[in-house]
Design an enzyme around this catalytic site. Structure first.
Site, PDB file in Angstrom:
ATOM      1  N   HIS A   1       0.755  -1.130   0.092  1.00  6.47           N
ATOM      2  CA  HIS A   1       0.142   0.080  -0.006  1.00  6.47           C
ATOM      3  C   HIS A   1       1.018   1.235  -0.074  1.00  6.47           C
ATOM      4  O   HIS A   1       2.052   1.259   0.537  1.00  6.47           O
ATOM      5  CB  HIS A   1      -0.810  -0.070   1.118  1.00  6.47           C
ATOM      6  CG  HIS A   1      -1.998   1.014   1.207  1.00  6.47           C
ATOM      7  ND1 HIS A   1      -1.899   2.299   1.521  1.00  6.47           N
ATOM      8  CD2 HIS A   1      -3.365   0.961   0.910  1.00  6.47           C
ATOM      9  CE1 HIS A   1      -2.779   3.064   1.481  1.00  6.47           C
ATOM     10  NE2 HIS A   1      -3.896   2.236   1.096  1.00  6.47           N
TER      11      HIS A   1
ATOM     12  N   GLU B   1      -3.472   2.344  -7.493  1.00  6.44           N
ATOM     13  CA  GLU B   1      -3.654   3.768  -6.630  1.00  6.44           C
ATOM     14  C   GLU B   1      -2.867   4.836  -6.986  1.00  6.44           C
ATOM     15  O   GLU B   1      -1.805   4.920  -6.265  1.00  6.44           O
ATOM     16  CB  GLU B   1      -3.800   3.354  -5.243  1.00  6.44           C
ATOM     17  CG  GLU B   1      -2.512   2.637  -4.643  1.00  6.44           C
ATOM     18  CD  GLU B   1      -2.356   2.508  -3.189  1.00  6.44           C
ATOM     19  OE1 GLU B   1      -3.461   2.888  -2.442  1.00  6.44           O
ATOM     20  OE2 GLU B   1      -1.387   2.188  -2.635  1.00  6.44           O
TER      21      GLU B   1
END
Length: 229
Positions: free
Chosen positions: A81, A147
């Site tokens: 992430h 992302e």
């Protein structure tokens, strides 16, 4: 780093929406402290860890291994992430975490995109191939969430052309079996446009997933969209 046991009540309504959404998979990435309680509470929602350590055990005080997260009820885990990369995860670290997750029987959701954009450089995709090599070695299932850094915590998602371009490149590198998600300021207002794009198989939702009132309708919409497809 949000959520105490009191927040588990939000999961009940989310789980009700998921039980009625037979055409989609719903996964909630909980903090480590809620993995066990969350997994016991859910019937339709699958539980993910937000991260795992590279090692299965040992002298790593304060860390959580993939076997520990799995034992607590997580069947998925986020890996790479943007926030863990910002804290120091390198491509080599991410590759080790992917290997640790697959060895523990978990499905990793690999997050990429800090340096990918509409003109994604070859070097970025070379690093991506290096990261996913451990999953390829074990024939593990791969979920990948794009992302873009500019859209994380922003007021709007990335431009549709950018999402489509990068997802096309990801599909080219990862093949037809990979599940490709888009993450970055996804909400009820833009989910329809995002899910209509080619090579977008789902979404990685941040802020809008923290309350059932905003997340449950998105689950229902995604299910209806999948049913029409």
């Amino acid at each position: 780093m949000n959520g105490t046991r009191a927040a588990l009540r939000e999961l009940d309504e989310i789980d009700r929406a998921a039980r009625s959404a037979s055409n989609v998979d719903v996964v909630i990435a909980l903090p480590f402290t809620l993995l066990d309680a969350g997994s016991r509470r859910m019937t339709a929602v699958q539980i993910a860890s937000q991260d795992v350590h590279v090692e299965p055990g040992g002298a790593h005080t304060g860390c959580i291994s993939a076997p520990m997260a799995s034992d607590a009820g997580a069947v998925f885990t986020l890996v790479g992430h943007s926030e863990t990369r910002a804290r120091g995860d390198t491509s080599a670290t991410v590759a080790h975490k992917l290997r640790a997750a697959t060895k523990a029987g978990m499905t990793p959701i690999l997050c990429v995109g800090a340096d990918l954009n509409g003109q994604a450089p070859y070097e970025a995709f070379r690093r991506l191939r290096d990261e996913i090599a451990p999953v390829a070695e074990t024939n593990g299932q791969m979920w990948v969430a794009y992302e873009p850094e500019s859209a994380i915590g922003a007021d709007s998602a990335a431009d549709s052309d950018q999402i489509a371009t990068v997802h096309a490149r990801l599909r080219e590198h990862l093949g037809p079996s990979a599940r490709l998600l888009y993450g970055g300021s996804v909400n009820a207002d833009n989910i329809a446009q995002i899910l209509s794009l080619p090579n977008v198989d789902g979404v990685l939702v941040g802020r809008a997933s923290m309350q059932a009132s905003t997340f449950a309708p998105m689950i229902t919409f995604a299910d209806q969209s999948a049913r029409r497809a």
